[in-house]
Motif scaffolding. Structure first.
Motif, PDB file in Angstrom:
ATOM      1  N   GLU A   1       0.840  -1.200   0.000  1.00 40.21           N
ATOM      2  CA  GLU A   1       0.000   0.000   0.000  1.00 40.21           C
ATOM      3  C   GLU A   1       0.876   1.251   0.000  1.00 40.21           C
ATOM      4  O   GLU A   1       2.027   1.212   0.461  1.00 40.21           O
ATOM      5  CB  GLU A   1      -0.882  -0.025   1.258  1.00 40.21           C
TER       6      GLU A   1
ATOM      7  N   LEU B   1       1.686   3.500   1.957  1.00 35.06           N
ATOM      8  CA  LEU B   1       1.574   3.655   3.410  1.00 35.06           C
ATOM      9  C   LEU B   1       2.987   3.660   3.976  1.00 35.06           C
ATOM     10  O   LEU B   1       3.740   2.697   3.767  1.00 35.06           O
ATOM     11  CB  LEU B   1       0.755   2.488   3.969  1.00 35.06           C
TER      12      LEU B   1
ATOM     13  N   GLY C   1      -5.761  -1.558   0.447  1.00 36.15           N
ATOM     14  CA  GLY C   1      -5.844  -0.784   1.674  1.00 36.15           C
ATOM     15  C   GLY C   1      -6.693   0.497   1.531  1.00 36.15           C
ATOM     16  O   GLY C   1      -7.310   0.784   0.511  1.00 36.15           O
ATOM     17  N   CYS C   2      -6.754   1.170   2.658  1.00 36.04           N
ATOM     18  CA  CYS C   2      -7.572   2.389   2.728  1.00 36.04           C
ATOM     19  C   CYS C   2      -7.162   3.392   1.654  1.00 36.04           C
ATOM     20  O   CYS C   2      -7.995   4.173   1.174  1.00 36.04           O
ATOM     21  CB  CYS C   2      -7.440   3.014   4.115  1.00 36.04           C
TER      22      CYS C   2
ATOM     23  N   TRP D   1      -2.671   8.088   5.491  1.00 33.26           N
ATOM     24  CA  TRP D   1      -1.531   7.555   6.216  1.00 33.26           C
ATOM     25  C   TRP D   1      -0.437   8.603   6.403  1.00 33.26           C
ATOM     26  O   TRP D   1       0.330   8.877   5.477  1.00 33.26           O
ATOM     27  CB  TRP D   1      -0.946   6.324   5.497  1.00 33.26           C
TER      28      TRP D   1
ATOM     29  N   ASN E   1     -12.136  -1.284  -1.019  1.00 37.00           N
ATOM     30  CA  ASN E   1     -11.467  -1.920   0.110  1.00 37.00           C
ATOM     31  C   ASN E   1     -12.141  -1.475   1.412  1.00 37.00           C
ATOM     32  O   ASN E   1     -12.385  -0.278   1.607  1.00 37.00           O
ATOM     33  CB  ASN E   1      -9.998  -1.482   0.151  1.00 37.00           C
TER      34      ASN E   1
ATOM     35  N   HIS F   1     -10.754  -9.480   6.005  1.00 34.38           N
ATOM     36  CA  HIS F   1      -9.536  -8.989   6.672  1.00 34.38           C
ATOM     37  C   HIS F   1      -9.546  -9.416   8.140  1.00 34.38           C
ATOM     38  O   HIS F   1     -10.573  -9.338   8.803  1.00 34.38           O
ATOM     39  CB  HIS F   1      -9.476  -7.451   6.599  1.00 34.38           C
TER      40      HIS F   1
ATOM     41  N   GLU G   1      -6.070  -9.257   3.888  1.00 37.14           N
ATOM     42  CA  GLU G   1      -5.141  -8.596   4.813  1.00 37.14           C
ATOM     43  C   GLU G   1      -5.117  -9.411   6.090  1.00 37.14           C
ATOM     44  O   GLU G   1      -6.174  -9.645   6.693  1.00 37.14           O
ATOM     45  CB  GLU G   1      -5.585  -7.155   5.119  1.00 37.14           C
TER      46      GLU G   1
ATOM     47  N   TRP H   1      -0.470  -6.846  14.208  1.00 37.51           N
ATOM     48  CA  TRP H   1      -0.461  -5.376  14.212  1.00 37.51           C
ATOM     49  C   TRP H   1      -0.021  -4.937  15.606  1.00 37.51           C
ATOM     50  O   TRP H   1      -0.738  -5.156  16.585  1.00 37.51           O
ATOM     51  CB  TRP H   1      -1.864  -4.856  13.880  1.00 37.51           C
TER      52      TRP H   1
ATOM     53  N   LEU I   1       2.970   3.010  10.556  1.00 37.50           N
ATOM     54  CA  LEU I   1       2.790   1.600  10.956  1.00 37.50           C
ATOM     55  C   LEU I   1       4.065   0.770  10.778  1.00 37.50           C
ATOM     56  O   LEU I   1       4.010  -0.374  10.301  1.00 37.50           O
ATOM     57  CB  LEU I   1       1.630   0.952  10.171  1.00 37.50           C
TER      58      LEU I   1
ATOM     59  N   ALA J   1      -0.149  -8.606   5.382  1.00 35.27           N
ATOM     60  CA  ALA J   1      -0.033  -7.144   5.424  1.00 35.27           C
ATOM     61  C   ALA J   1       1.156  -6.764   6.325  1.00 35.27           C
ATOM     62  O   ALA J   1       1.119  -7.071   7.487  1.00 35.27           O
ATOM     63  CB  ALA J   1      -1.325  -6.541   5.970  1.00 35.27           C
TER      64      ALA J   1
ATOM     65  N   LEU K   1       3.637  -2.958   9.152  1.00 35.68           N
ATOM     66  CA  LEU K   1       2.993  -4.073   9.860  1.00 35.68           C
ATOM     67  C   LEU K   1       3.887  -5.328   9.802  1.00 35.68           C
ATOM     68  O   LEU K   1       5.102  -5.223   9.990  1.00 35.68           O
ATOM     69  CB  LEU K   1       1.566  -4.314   9.333  1.00 35.68           C
TER      70      LEU K   1
HETATM   71  O1  AHR Z   1      -2.887  -2.529   6.286  1.00 35.79           O
HETATM   72  C1  AHR Z   1      -3.232  -1.322   6.884  1.00 35.79           C
HETATM   73  C2  AHR Z   1      -4.716  -0.993   6.770  1.00 35.79           C
HETATM   74  O2  AHR Z   1      -5.459  -1.944   7.472  1.00 35.79           O
HETATM   75  C3  AHR Z   1      -5.296  -1.037   5.392  1.00 35.79           C
HETATM   76  O3  AHR Z   1      -5.098   0.143   4.698  1.00 35.79           O
HETATM   77  C4  AHR Z   1      -6.744  -1.252   5.660  1.00 35.79           C
HETATM   78  O4  AHR Z   1      -7.389  -1.936   4.608  1.00 35.79           O
HETATM   79  C5  AHR Z   1      -6.759  -2.020   6.958  1.00 35.79           C
HETATM   80  O5  AHR Z   1      -7.639  -1.479   7.869  1.00 35.79           O
END
Ligand code: AHR
Length: 512
Positions: A49, A51, A91-92, A117, A193, A258, A316, A320, A332, A364, A370
């Protein structure tokens, strides 16, 4: 999960609590003659992502001349894993991304702020063509996720056409003008997503309606038929699956579940490399929930789709943790210890055993975010313990799942207990059988008595991933603290296989 300890022993004049569960033996029966289901290689997939330092630093860096380029070292490490797919751009971030900002001459691409992010400037220097070059160099298959939350049907349909039209459309011409006359032939396409959350905060029926409309315009193009992936539930959100399968099931090819494992609370998850046994136990206990979560969604899907046409995708997953101190909370970035590796082995065993419905999964995330398989620092790169698990388990890709019966024994902590081990087995096209095992107990070894039915094995060899401590991890100074070694703890005795499984370990065995 929740058996209790309760036997007391009189030892050196003290009453010491001892778990009955400690006595439970571990037994496996492996049915080598009953394999029917293929373990889809796409279960061993990854996720990248926009991110933090996943794209920028992770795979896309400036060289000494200041020009952008892909990282050769990371590409080579991912080639070694033979990763079957890579999911992008979120991802977001996917429901915030406009693909047209990431094509054409790099110095003319508009910048944006990544409000999802870290609030950093995204210069769009890494876009469609750069991602496609990355997957081509890794030798993997792309999964592209479109924007439903803040984009239009037209935006998504245009991206699909830009990727896949063979020629003669204005978008195919634009792709050619940007340096790629041939279509990219992308078949895996995500229609949004987490649209129950960051992808638009929709209800299940709102998303089902949107999904039906968006997917309509992902039309077959050239040789490519779309494999349409619907935004699926989070964890045990069973009503999402129920509504979506009922309202839109016939238009769905894959449903994207997820599930993340964390300890403590969402606000205070704890560190990746500083934890005690209670937190180790909690991680294993919560990770094991993936099995019941898959069962729950599968039962619903079976009612609507008894022939199992629709893939359950765990798009995903992973651990975490709280971010490493001093790093941007929106990036992250976390370390990766032996605990993460055991959790990875556990998940992959569960996915294999559900291979009739789970046909794709994506850890992820790949680099610096992560539960990564790779961490980078400047031009240095290290492989995490999780990387090694994927390397050990890749033997299962496209092999035939061998059903097994498992008496997993129990790992007790405090007044709770969970299964002590997880296992899965497969036979590849050459007839070689592989068994992967995880011992979730960080202090006690387990003797695993296995009966091999329909398997005529003459030799066994293996590899193991373990370490002295639960928190062991690799650093840029000591990159090989946690690395696999040869394993000599398995022996054959007639049709039995006896394995001495060390505490907190992941093992792969090869039977020939
Ligand atoms: O992997 C990080 C985030 O976790 C992703 O962007 C989202 O899809 C999930 O909530």
């Amino acid at each position: 999960m929740g058996a209790r300890c309760g036997v007391w022993l009189l030892l050196t004049a003290l009453l010491i609590p001892v778990c009955v569960t400690a006595q439970v033996p571990v037994r496996i029966v492996i049915h080598g003659d009953q394999g029917e289901t293929t373990i889809n290689r796409h279960i061993y997939g990854h996720f990248s992502e926009h991110l933090g330092r996943m794209i920028y630093d992770g795979v896309w860096v400036r060289n000494e001349e200041g020009e952008w380029q892909l990282r050769d070292d990371v590409i080579e490490a991912l080639r070694q894993l033979q990763i079957p797919n890579l999911r992008w751009p979120g991802g977001c971030f996917a429901d915030y991304y406009f693909w047209r900002d990431g094509i054409g001459p790099r110095d003319q691409r508009p910048s944006m702020v990544n409000t999802v992010w870290g609030g950093v400037t995204e210069d769009n220097s890494f876009g469609t063509h750069e991602f496609m070059e990355l997957v081509q160099r890794i030798g993997t298959e792309p999964i592209v996720v479109g924007n439903v939350g803040s984009g239009t049907v037209r935006d998504m349909a245009d991206w699909w056409e830009y990727l896949n039209h063979p020629g003669g459309s204005s978008l195919a011409d634009l792709r050619a003008a940007n340096g790629h006359p041939d279509p990219y032939d992308v078949r895996f396409f995500g229609v949004g997503n987490e649209n129950w959350g960051c992808g638009g905060n929709m209800t299940a029926s709102e998303y089902a309606r949107e999904y039906r409309r968006y997917q309509t315009f992902l039309r077959p193009m050239g040789d490519v038929r779309p494999f349409r992936i619907a935004s699926g539930p989070n964890a045990a959100m069973f009503e999402w699956t129920e509504t979506l399968m009922g309202d839109a099931g016939r238009f769905i090819d894959g449903l994207d579940l997820h599930y993340y494992t964390y300890t403590g609370t969402w606000q205070n998850k704890g560190r990746a490399t500083e934890f005690n046994e209670a937190e180790w136990f909690e991680a294993m206990q919560r990770a094991l929930r993936i099995d019941e979560i898959i069962r729950g969604h599968s039962e619903i899907m079976d009612r609507f789709d008894p022939r199992k046409r629709v893939w359950l995708i765990v798009g995903e997953w992973g651990m975490w943790h709280d971010v490493e101190p001093g790093t941007n909370p929106g990036f992250l970035y976390q370390q990766n210890a032996l605990r993460d590796a055991v959790v990875a082995g556990l998940h992959l065993n569960v996915f294999n055993n559900h291979a009739d419905r789970v046909r794709m999964a994506n850890l992820a995330q790949t680099v610096n975010v992560l539960q990564s398989v790779i961490l980078t620092q400047g031009d240095q790169m290290i492989l995490t313990p999780t990387y090694h698990v994927f390397h050990m388990y890749k033997v299962h890709m496209d092999a035939t799942l061998l059903p097994l019966e498992l008496d997993a024994g129990l790992y007790s902590h405090g007044d709770e207990a969970i299964p002590a081990i997880t296992a899965s087995a497969s036979r590849n096209q050459q007839g070689t059988v592989h068994i992967t095992l995880t011992n979730l107990d960080p202090t006690r070894p387990r003797t695993v008595q296995s009966q091999l039915r329909g398997i005529n094995a003459r030799s066994v060899s293996g590899r193991i991933l373990t370490a002295e401590t639960m928190t062991a991890h690799n650093t840029f100074e000591q990159p090989n603290n946690v690395a696999p070694t040869d394993f000599g703890g398995a022996r054959l005795s007639g049709s039995d296989l006896i394995v001495e499984l060390p505490p907190k370990s992941v093992v792969v065995l090869e039977l020939r």
